[in-house]
Design a protein around this motif. Structure first.
Motif, PDB file in Angstrom:
ATOM      1  N   ALA A  34      20.745  -7.461   4.176  1.00 22.29           N
ATOM      2  CA  ALA A  34      20.347  -6.119   3.739  1.00 22.29           C
ATOM      3  C   ALA A  34      20.523  -5.968   2.235  1.00 22.29           C
ATOM      4  CB  ALA A  34      21.172  -5.067   4.482  1.00 22.29           C
ATOM      5  N   GLU A  35      21.612  -6.509   1.699  1.00 21.31           N
ATOM      6  CA  GLU A  35      21.853  -6.408   0.257  1.00 21.31           C
ATOM      7  C   GLU A  35      20.906  -7.313  -0.534  1.00 21.31           C
ATOM      8  OE1 GLU A  35      25.952  -6.736  -0.868  1.00 21.31           O
ATOM      9  OE2 GLU A  35      26.654  -5.467   0.783  1.00 21.31           O
ATOM     10  N   ILE A  36      20.565  -8.464   0.025  1.00 24.90           N
ATOM     11  CA  ILE A  36      19.605  -9.356  -0.636  1.00 24.90           C
ATOM     12  C   ILE A  36      18.235  -8.694  -0.694  1.00 24.90           C
ATOM     13  CG2 ILE A  36      18.340 -11.532  -0.376  1.00 24.90           C
ATOM     14  CD1 ILE A  36      21.006 -12.699   0.764  1.00 24.90           C
ATOM     15  N   GLY A  37      17.834  -8.054   0.411  1.00 22.64           N
ATOM     16  CA  GLY A  37      16.615  -7.255   0.399  1.00 22.64           C
ATOM     17  C   GLY A  37      15.332  -7.972   0.753  1.00 22.64           C
ATOM     18  N   VAL A  38      15.385  -9.184   1.280  1.00 20.79           N
ATOM     19  CA  VAL A  38      14.177  -9.853   1.747  1.00 20.79           C
ATOM     20  C   VAL A  38      13.784  -9.237   3.086  1.00 20.79           C
ATOM     21  CG1 VAL A  38      13.154 -12.051   2.502  1.00 20.79           C
ATOM     22  CG2 VAL A  38      14.745 -11.999   0.570  1.00 20.79           C
ATOM     23  N   PRO A  39      12.530  -8.804   3.258  1.00 22.98           N
ATOM     24  CA  PRO A  39      12.128  -8.175   4.520  1.00 22.98           C
ATOM     25  C   PRO A  39      12.318  -9.115   5.712  1.00 22.98           C
ATOM     26  CG  PRO A  39      10.463  -7.834   2.825  1.00 22.98           C
ATOM     27  CD  PRO A  39      11.441  -8.821   2.265  1.00 22.98           C
ATOM     28  N   PRO A  40      12.664  -8.573   6.872  1.00 21.14           N
ATOM     29  CA  PRO A  40      12.882  -9.426   8.047  1.00 21.14           C
ATOM     30  C   PRO A  40      11.724 -10.349   8.375  1.00 21.14           C
ATOM     31  CG  PRO A  40      13.702  -7.213   8.477  1.00 21.14           C
ATOM     32  CD  PRO A  40      12.995  -7.151   7.151  1.00 21.14           C
ATOM     33  N   HIS A  41      10.486  -9.886   8.144  1.00 22.49           N
ATOM     34  CA  HIS A  41       9.328 -10.712   8.498  1.00 22.49           C
ATOM     35  C   HIS A  41       9.085 -11.847   7.502  1.00 22.49           C
ATOM     36  CE1 HIS A  41       7.466  -7.852   5.651  1.00 22.49           C
ATOM     37  NE2 HIS A  41       6.609  -8.827   5.404  1.00 22.49           N
ATOM     38  N   GLU A  42       9.907 -11.926   6.455  1.00 20.44           N
ATOM     39  CA  GLU A  42       9.788 -13.036   5.507  1.00 20.44           C
ATOM     40  C   GLU A  42      10.971 -13.994   5.624  1.00 20.44           C
ATOM     41  OE1 GLU A  42       9.223 -11.480   1.592  1.00 20.44           O
ATOM     42  OE2 GLU A  42       7.419 -10.350   2.133  1.00 20.44           O
ATOM     43  N   ILE A  43      11.692 -13.899   6.742  1.00 22.83           N
ATOM     44  CA  ILE A  43      12.887 -14.718   6.984  1.00 22.83           C
ATOM     45  C   ILE A  43      12.740 -15.461   8.297  1.00 22.83           C
ATOM     46  CG2 ILE A  43      15.380 -14.667   7.418  1.00 22.83           C
ATOM     47  CD1 ILE A  43      15.505 -12.077   5.773  1.00 22.83           C
ATOM     48  N   ALA A  44      13.201 -16.710   8.324  1.00 24.72           N
ATOM     49  CA  ALA A  44      13.314 -17.467   9.580  1.00 24.72           C
ATOM     50  C   ALA A  44      14.738 -17.990   9.703  1.00 24.72           C
ATOM     51  CB  ALA A  44      12.322 -18.618   9.614  1.00 24.72           C
ATOM     52  N   VAL A  45      15.349 -17.754  10.863  1.00 16.86           N
ATOM     53  CA  VAL A  45      16.689 -18.244  11.155  1.00 16.86           C
ATOM     54  C   VAL A  45      16.552 -19.336  12.209  1.00 16.86           C
ATOM     55  CG1 VAL A  45      18.998 -17.646  11.956  1.00 16.86           C
ATOM     56  CG2 VAL A  45      17.686 -15.993  10.611  1.00 16.86           C
ATOM     57  N   ILE A  46      17.023 -20.533  11.888  1.00 18.02           N
ATOM     58  CA  ILE A  46      16.796 -21.704  12.737  1.00 18.02           C
ATOM     59  C   ILE A  46      18.131 -22.353  13.068  1.00 18.02           C
ATOM     60  CG2 ILE A  46      15.717 -24.000  12.834  1.00 18.02           C
ATOM     61  CD1 ILE A  46      13.584 -22.856  10.866  1.00 18.02           C
ATOM     62  N   SER A  47      18.333 -22.675  14.347  1.00 17.88           N
ATOM     63  CA  SER A  47      19.612 -23.259  14.766  1.00 17.88           C
ATOM     64  C   SER A  47      19.380 -24.452  15.681  1.00 17.88           C
ATOM     65  CB  SER A  47      20.458 -22.216  15.492  1.00 17.88           C
ATOM     66  OG  SER A  47      19.907 -21.933  16.774  1.00 17.88           O
ATOM     67  N   GLY A  48      20.493 -25.104  16.049  1.00 18.64           N
ATOM     68  CA  GLY A  48      20.447 -26.206  16.991  1.00 18.64           C
ATOM     69  C   GLY A  48      20.961 -25.750  18.344  1.00 18.64           C
ATOM     70  N   ILE A  49      22.000 -26.423  18.849  1.00 13.76           N
ATOM     71  CA  ILE A  49      22.597 -26.083  20.135  1.00 13.76           C
ATOM     72  C   ILE A  49      24.108 -25.928  19.951  1.00 13.76           C
ATOM     73  CG2 ILE A  49      23.085 -26.891  22.480  1.00 13.76           C
ATOM     74  CD1 ILE A  49      20.202 -26.047  22.117  1.00 13.76           C
ATOM     75  N   GLY A  50      24.677 -24.967  20.632  1.00 13.58           N
ATOM     76  CA  GLY A  50      26.110 -24.720  20.543  1.00 13.58           C
ATOM     77  C   GLY A  50      26.359 -23.228  20.556  1.00 13.58           C
ATOM     78  N   CYS A  51      27.624 -22.836  20.584  1.00 11.84           N
ATOM     79  CA  CYS A  51      27.943 -21.408  20.568  1.00 11.84           C
ATOM     80  C   CYS A  51      27.323 -20.725  19.350  1.00 11.84           C
ATOM     81  CB  CYS A  51      29.457 -21.213  20.562  1.00 11.84           C
ATOM     82  SG  CYS A  51      30.285 -21.705  22.081  1.00 11.84           S
ATOM     83  N   SER A  52      27.547 -21.291  18.168  1.00  8.94           N
ATOM     84  CA  SER A  52      27.033 -20.686  16.939  1.00  8.94           C
ATOM     85  C   SER A  52      25.516 -20.663  16.918  1.00  8.94           C
ATOM     86  CB  SER A  52      27.560 -21.441  15.720  1.00  8.94           C
ATOM     87  OG  SER A  52      27.152 -22.797  15.752  1.00  8.94           O
ATOM     88  N   SER A  53      24.886 -21.599  17.607  1.00  9.34           N
ATOM     89  CA  SER A  53      23.426 -21.699  17.571  1.00  9.34           C
ATOM     90  C   SER A  53      22.731 -20.660  18.439  1.00  9.34           C
ATOM     91  CB  SER A  53      22.998 -23.110  17.983  1.00  9.34           C
ATOM     92  OG  SER A  53      23.348 -24.043  16.982  1.00  9.34           O
ATOM     93  N   ARG A  54      23.500 -19.796  19.096  1.00 13.22           N
ATOM     94  CA  ARG A  54      22.902 -18.641  19.767  1.00 13.22           C
ATOM     95  C   ARG A  54      22.495 -17.567  18.763  1.00 13.22           C
ATOM     96  NH1 ARG A  54      27.582 -17.906  24.386  1.00 13.22           N
ATOM     97  NH2 ARG A  54      26.909 -19.552  25.817  1.00 13.22           N
ATOM     98  N   LEU A  55      22.979 -17.687  17.547  1.00 14.83           N
ATOM     99  CA  LEU A  55      22.823 -16.628  16.549  1.00 14.83           C
ATOM    100  C   LEU A  55      21.375 -16.164  16.343  1.00 14.83           C
ATOM    101  CD1 LEU A  55      24.868 -16.149  13.366  1.00 14.83           C
ATOM    102  CD2 LEU A  55      22.386 -16.128  13.149  1.00 14.83           C
ATOM    103  N   PRO A  56      20.359 -17.051  16.331  1.00 12.21           N
ATOM    104  CA  PRO A  56      18.992 -16.557  16.113  1.00 12.21           C
ATOM    105  C   PRO A  56      18.541 -15.482  17.092  1.00 12.21           C
ATOM    106  CG  PRO A  56      19.045 -18.933  15.852  1.00 12.21           C
ATOM    107  CD  PRO A  56      20.392 -18.525  16.373  1.00 12.21           C
ATOM    108  N   TYR A  57      19.124 -15.470  18.312  1.00 14.60           N
ATOM    109  CA  TYR A  57      18.737 -14.459  19.293  1.00 14.60           C
ATOM    110  C   TYR A  57      19.154 -13.053  18.857  1.00 14.60           C
ATOM    111  CZ  TYR A  57      17.773 -18.329  22.487  1.00 14.60           C
ATOM    112  OH  TYR A  57      17.265 -19.462  23.065  1.00 14.60           O
TER     113      TYR A  57
END
Length: 335
Positions: A34-57
């Protein structure tokens, strides 16, 4: 630039154990975006597998959970073909440094313009408590009941060994510090690695106890900032001085030592020797743990250079698309 709120980057209900460091990090990532200010539709969050990799959801952005260890390769491809897209890669220490270790070091070596977040709890949590590449020697786990006989990876050391140009570190529940390094990673053009030190409350609780509280960090950590003297302690009464090729802890006022004698942090120094010394400090050897942006050096990025090369080659070619390619050869029409 349009103002955004953290809620605009949120979606879904996080499913992690109560008290997991992933909750802290996710909240701070939303705030940082939010502070950076890049619109959500201009961002991609990519993960692998693991507890932390649920984050993109839980990100109201473009998001993709890939397969084990392959987050860096997918993130790299996404950035090269979509140079205007802001990429955040999320990996755990097992996902990112074990099966994904090769992709990890080469993304850093190539200096692809992605933000790489390593959520390091020194354990495999999703598969129920096996030791990971960052678990310390002697660590007792389900897959090492008598203690590991291996030395762990140090993420910073891997980063510098792969000729990485940006490394920062924060503790998951230290909100201002996490937000600050995420913002710095975004501003850095190139592969930016942020190590987030966090507890797995079920399988490795207490992994970072000396620095997991505010009071603990005052005594056992040092916040590094470019251009500022390397001071720490309850009242900044301690500092770091260079001693040969290493560092030593000194106390101001003792032996005539003043703030002028304290080493000033230079995150932009091309030579990574001192950056490595700072990043490898630990409490067991009488040093504070370094938090903040340790290394931030400019260098050409892979994605820029690849796209520049494509344009240069296209200018020299007689054709620029498939139709023109066909027309460079003999052609005929069948009626």
């Amino acid at each position: 630039m349009t103002a955004f709120t953290a809620n605009q980057y949120k979606i879904g209900q996080p499913r992690w154990c109560p008290g997991c460091g992933d909750h802290f990090f996710l909240a701070n990532l939303h705030k940082a975006m939010a502070e950076i200010g890049v619109p959500p539709h201009e961002i991609a969050v990519i993960s692998g597998i693991g507890c932390s990799s649920r984050l993109p959801y839980y990100m109201n952005t473009y998001a993709m959970q890939t397969i084990h260890g392959r987050a860096a390769s997918i993130a790299s491809g996404a950035k090269v073909v979509n140079p205007d897209l802001t990429i955040w890669q999320i990996s755990g220490d097992g996902d990112g440094l074990a099966i994904g270790g090769n992709h990890f070091i080469h993304a850093l070596r190539r200096n692809i313009n992605i933000n790489m977040v390593l959520l390091n709890n020194r354990i495999y949590g999703l598969t129920k408590g096996q030791y990971s590449p960052t678990s310390p020697r002697g660590f007792v786990s389900k897959s090492s009941p008598y203690g590991t006989v291996e030395d762990p990876f140090q993420p910073a050391e891997l980063c510098f060994g792969a000729r990485g140009h940006f490394f920062a570190r924060a503790v998951a529940n230290d909100g201002p510090s996490v937000i600050a390094i995420l913002q710095a990673a975004y501003r850095h053009k190139g592969a930016a690695l942020c190590e987030i030190m966090q507890n797995c409350v079920i399988f490795n609780n207490g992994a970072y106890d000396p620095i997991y509280t505010r009071d603990g960090r005052k005594q056992n950590a040092i916040y590094v900032e470019h251009g500022k003297p390397l001071l720490f302690g309850e009242n900044n009464e301690y500092g770091l001085m260079q001693e040969g090729f290493g560092l030593k802890v000194v106390k101001l006022g003792e032996n005539g030592i003043t703030e002028k004698d304290i080493l000033v942090h230079n995150a932009h120094e091309e030579d990574s020797t001192l950056h490595a010394k700072l990043a490898m400090m630990d409490n067991e050897h009488g040093f504070p743990v370094a938090l903040g942006v340790i290394r931030d050096v400019e260098a050409p990025t892979y994605d820029d250079m690849v796209n520049k090369q494509i344009e240069e080659v296209k200018e020299k070619k007689a054709y620029h698309n498939f139709t023109e390619l066909l027309e460079t050869n003999d052609i005929w029409e069948v009626k």
